[in-house]
Design an enzyme around this catalytic site. Structure first.
Site, PDB file in Angstrom:
ATOM      1  N   ASP A 286       0.859  -1.206  -0.077  1.00 43.53           N
ATOM      2  CA  ASP A 286       0.042  -0.104  -0.609  1.00 43.53           C
ATOM      3  C   ASP A 286       1.158   1.477   0.309  1.00 43.53           C
ATOM      4  OD1 ASP A 286      -3.308   0.646   1.531  1.00 43.53           O
ATOM      5  OD2 ASP A 286      -2.112   1.905   0.500  1.00 43.53           O
TER       6      ASP A 286
HETATM    7  C1  GLC Z   1      -3.817   4.702  -0.617  1.00 41.80           C
HETATM    8  C2  GLC Z   1      -5.162   2.742   0.035  1.00 41.80           C
HETATM    9  C3  GLC Z   1      -5.021   2.129  -1.095  1.00 41.80           C
HETATM   10  C4  GLC Z   1      -5.063   2.915  -2.083  1.00 41.80           C
HETATM   11  C5  GLC Z   1      -3.598   3.291  -2.589  1.00 41.80           C
HETATM   12  C6  GLC Z   1      -3.133   3.466  -3.922  1.00 41.80           C
HETATM   13  O1  GLC Z   1      -3.272   5.066   0.754  1.00 41.80           O
HETATM   14  O2  GLC Z   1      -5.160   2.640   1.463  1.00 41.80           O
HETATM   15  O3  GLC Z   1      -6.659   1.521  -0.360  1.00 41.80           O
HETATM   16  O4  GLC Z   1      -4.970   1.769  -3.398  1.00 41.80           O
HETATM   17  O5  GLC Z   1      -2.979   4.461  -1.768  1.00 41.80           O
HETATM   18  O6  GLC Z   1      -4.382   4.737  -3.869  1.00 41.80           O
END
Ligand code: GLC
Length: 747
Positions: A286
């Site tokens: 993430d």
């Molecule tokens: C965010 C979220 C995730 C998302 C990623 C890219 O922090 O936790 O669900 O897909 O970053 O945006």
């Protein structure tokens, strides 16, 4: 580009990695990926594991980095996220084509519930229990997103969530493992379409692996402290369903599980996902979660964080720069064997080949197709249908709804009546060059429906937040002139989503006081509640004549709400998550253990597991929802009352629409294992069927019970069904059980 790769392909002697290769096509892709891998330098390999944000929009803490184009040209970037539109994506890809090996970039985006055509938020969609409609919603999202240059969506979010203080509850499918697993499968199938490589398919991404929804206190990013048994029984099945749907990627999660950050969790990513489940896609972290292991306190620095993540099976580093800064040194220091990096690169290259990007890096960059698909007239119609199916009728005193066409004057009041973008909820996509004029506001929707037959009066009444009641007088005044009042209240869409945990989930501001003022006029009030989570609204629940939970319904919100208000659509949605009476009642969910001192009714509660100052029941239970019809359940039949492990029971039940409107009932089948080697939940959803019935019509529907439906993870984490007595419950909700029977699983 093609020449270089093709030459190598022709002469390469391929020793395919030990991968699960089951078809000639997969075999060929593995050969191609392996051939490219053999040409790469270590820096180029590490580059494939590196993902940057495009700076267009940020969905996490941003690192200012003006060297991205240079790094891409040097082959040091494998993917970009938050880059939208064929022209911008083409420009980045052109830069990648200047790199030595011309390995194409993949472009990811959170296309969670629609790209330009916004569908209801996923939690709302899950209340439809309509797997085909949910799959179609994802299919249309993928069609639009792929037309706009994207080939990867960071969806579906499949986290089971039982704490509405957690703002991300809006992204998932609610509290139940069975329903959540079915929806996870449908969403992956929708996003990925017939097969990856089709121009209207995008890679899906099962997230957040794992148990992110179990954050203590519903506080985003917080620790998760659960047993392996609970992890396997409640939180992993939707991820397994996504893997069974052949999901291309997984995203690990910010949280630690029992002290081990998911990003550095080998048990999750290697033992379970890549080992037991034989997942052959790739895992992305993430946003920044590799580097955040320093904050977790499980890595002293980026060097240790990168070591932990790559060793644990995290293939791509989103935005933390830990891999690009440390992996080469880790290899030089002998801490990370090159083959560990090769395995991650191989997984990523295979997906790039599968998408067809090596053959045509610009295949998703067709401006003509982008224009066509983003204006496809079929898409809004599908969004309206999905929105209608997501609206939950919570209350309808004396059948106030559906409203009659004979009504002369309606007062439409509230801070969300004329809102536009609010209807999109959180995690919508800010599409370049597209304004919000394509959204049907609730006001517009009502105007479309009544035309000039009914006089519409409008007053905002108050804001969503704040204590200003100056608008009450105007609202009360128009209410007095109306035959019926519709009040649209709720949260701001920015109040749910990531990093939006709330300790207070009441309807904010003075909105319920506005309702009180309107009810004092003696007029009947229909309340629309717009939210991304279950809210607490006890005054409204106790005093409004009718309540529709309209969530955030997307681009076609206004028309869908009008369809339900006037009975053009008979509401059929059922809650996929329990609504608490107060925040103090959380967590509250239906599939709980009985405990040694169960509270069975509100009257027999002392010395039982309950709060002395609160009912034992939620405001609204899992599976609850009303409609304009009533349904009678009768004639429950079972083919057997005793089975052995390899046998099945056929269950049938007759459903009759006793109302005057055609409608759709969601018949729910719950089971209870009455005595087990460990305590078993008082009920668990194990099947459901949606059945459309004309007024007065009856249909007999059937279910099959086999030992799989009776199985659970015992203390030794063995998945098995234990002999003994079971209770079968057929109901219109987890609490509204209409028919019961017992049966036995013999030794
Ligand atoms: C965010 C979220 C995730 C998302 C990623 C890219 O922090 O936790 O669900 O897909 O970053 O945006």
């Amino acid at each position: 580009m093609k020449k270089t790769i093709l030459n190598i392909l022709l002469i390469s002697v391929v020793t395919a990695f030990s991968v699960k290769v089951v078809s000639a096509q997969e075999n060929l892709i593995a050969h191609k990926a392996d051939s490219v891998l053999k040409m790469m330098t270590l820096d180029e390999k590490i580059g494939q594991l590196n993902q940057y944000n495009d700076d267009w929009t940020a969905t996490g803490p941003v690192t200012i980095d003006s060297t991205k184009a240079i790094q891409i040209k040097e082959g040091k970037v494998g993917s970009l996220l938050n880059c939208k539109g064929t022209s911008r994506i083409r420009r980045w890809q052109e830069i990648a084509m200047q790199s030595r090996l011309k390995i194409p970039l993949i472009f990811g985006q959170d296309v969670i519930h629609g790209y330009k055509t916004t569908f209801p938020i996923p939690l709302a969609e899950s209340c439809s229990w309509d797997l085909e409609a949910i799959e179609l919603s994802a299919r249309i999202a993928a069609t639009e997103a792929s037309a706009a240059g994207l080939n990867w969506t960071f969806a579906p979010m499949v986290d089971i969530a039982r704490d509405p203080r957690w703002g991300r509850v809006m992204e998932g499918a609610g509290e139940d493992t069975y329903l959540g697993s079915k929806i996870a499968y449908a969403r992956v199938k929708g996003f990925q379409g017939k097969k990856l490589g089709e121009v209207n398919s995008v890679m899906a991404c099962a997230k957040h692996f794992a148990a992110y929804g179990a954050a203590i206190g519903g506080r985003d990013y917080n620790s998760v402290d659960i047993s392996d048994r609970l992890l396997w029984e409640t939180y992993l099945p939707p991820f397994k369903a996504a893997a069974d749907a052949n999901v291309a990627t997984f995203m690990n999660s910010f949280n630690d599980i029992n002290g081990v950050p998911s990003t550095g969790n080998k048990y999750l990513q290697r033992d379970i996902l890549k080992g037991k489940w034989k997942f052959d896609g790739f895992v992305v972290s993430d946003w920044g979660s590799v580097g955040e292991m320093i904050n977790h306190g499980t890595a002293k620095n980026g060097y240790e964080a990168a070591l932990s993540a790559i060793t644990a099976g995290c293939d791509m580093d989103m935005e933390s720069r830990s891999y690009t800064k440390n992996l080469a040194q880790l290899v030089a220091d002998g801490k990370v064997p090159v083959n560990l990096i090769d395995e991650s690169v191989f997984r990523i290259l295979k997906k790039k080949f599968e998408l067809g990007l090596f053959d045509d890096p610009y295949k998703f960059c067709n401006a003509e197709r982008e224009k066509r698909e983003l204006n496809n007239p079929d898409h809004p119609a599908a969004a309206r249908e999905m929105a209608r199916k997501s609206i939950v009728l919570l209350k309808n005193e004396n059948n106030l709804l559906p409203l009659s066409d004979k009504i002369k004057t309606i007062a439409f009041i509230g801070p969300l009546v004329k809102a536009m973008n609010q209807n999109k909820g959180s995690w919508d996509v800010d599409v370049p060059g597209v304004d919000s004029s394509y959204i049907v506001s609730q006001w517009e929707g009502l105007k479309h429906r009544v035309g000039n037959k009914t006089k519409l009066l409008y007053a905002k009444g108050c804001d969503i937040k704040g204590n200003n009641k100056e608008g009450f007088a105007e609202a009360v005044n128009i209410a007095k002139q109306a035959d019926v009042v519709i009040l649209s209240i709720g949260e701001e869409r920015e109040m749910t989503g990531e990093a939006k945990s709330r300790s207070n989930i009441n309807i904010p501001g003075v909105q319920e006081e506005l309702l009180k003022a309107l009810l004092a006029t003696g007029k009947k009030v229909v309340v629309l509640i717009n939210a991304g989570r279950p809210l607490v609204f006890n005054y409204t629940a106790g005093n409004a004549q009718a309540i529709l939970y309209t969530w955030w319904l997307g681009s076609e919100a206004g028309d869908a709400i009008a369809d339900v208000l006037f009975g053009d659509y008979n509401p059929s949605a059922r809650l996929s998550i329990s609504f608490p009476l107060s925040v103090g009642q959380i967590p509250i969910y239906y599939s709980h253990f009985n405990t040694g001192r169960p509270a069975l009714t509100d009257d027999t509660r002392f010395y039982t597991s309950s709060y002395n100052d609160l009912s034992i029941y939620p405001r609204y239970e899992f599976g609850y929802g009303l409609g304009y019809s009533a349904f009678k359940y009768s004639n429950l039949q079972m083919s057997k009352k005793k089975i052995h492990h390899n046998e099945q029971i056929e269950v049938s039940v007759t459903i009759t629409n006793t109302g005057k409107y055609d409608g759709e009932e969601t018949v729910q089948l719950y089971l209870r294992d009455l005595v087990g080697s460990i305590a078993r939940p008082v009920e668990e959803l194990k099947d459901f069927k949606k059945v459309k019935l004309q007024a007065g019509q009856s249909k007999t529907i059937s279910f099959t019970i086999d030992s799989e439906k009776l199985s659970f993870y015992n203390q030794q984490l063995q998945w098995l069904a234990e002999p003994g007595e079971f209770e079968l419950m057929i109901g219109a909700s987890s609490r509204d059980i209409r028919m019961k029977e017992t049966f036995e699983l013999a030794d």
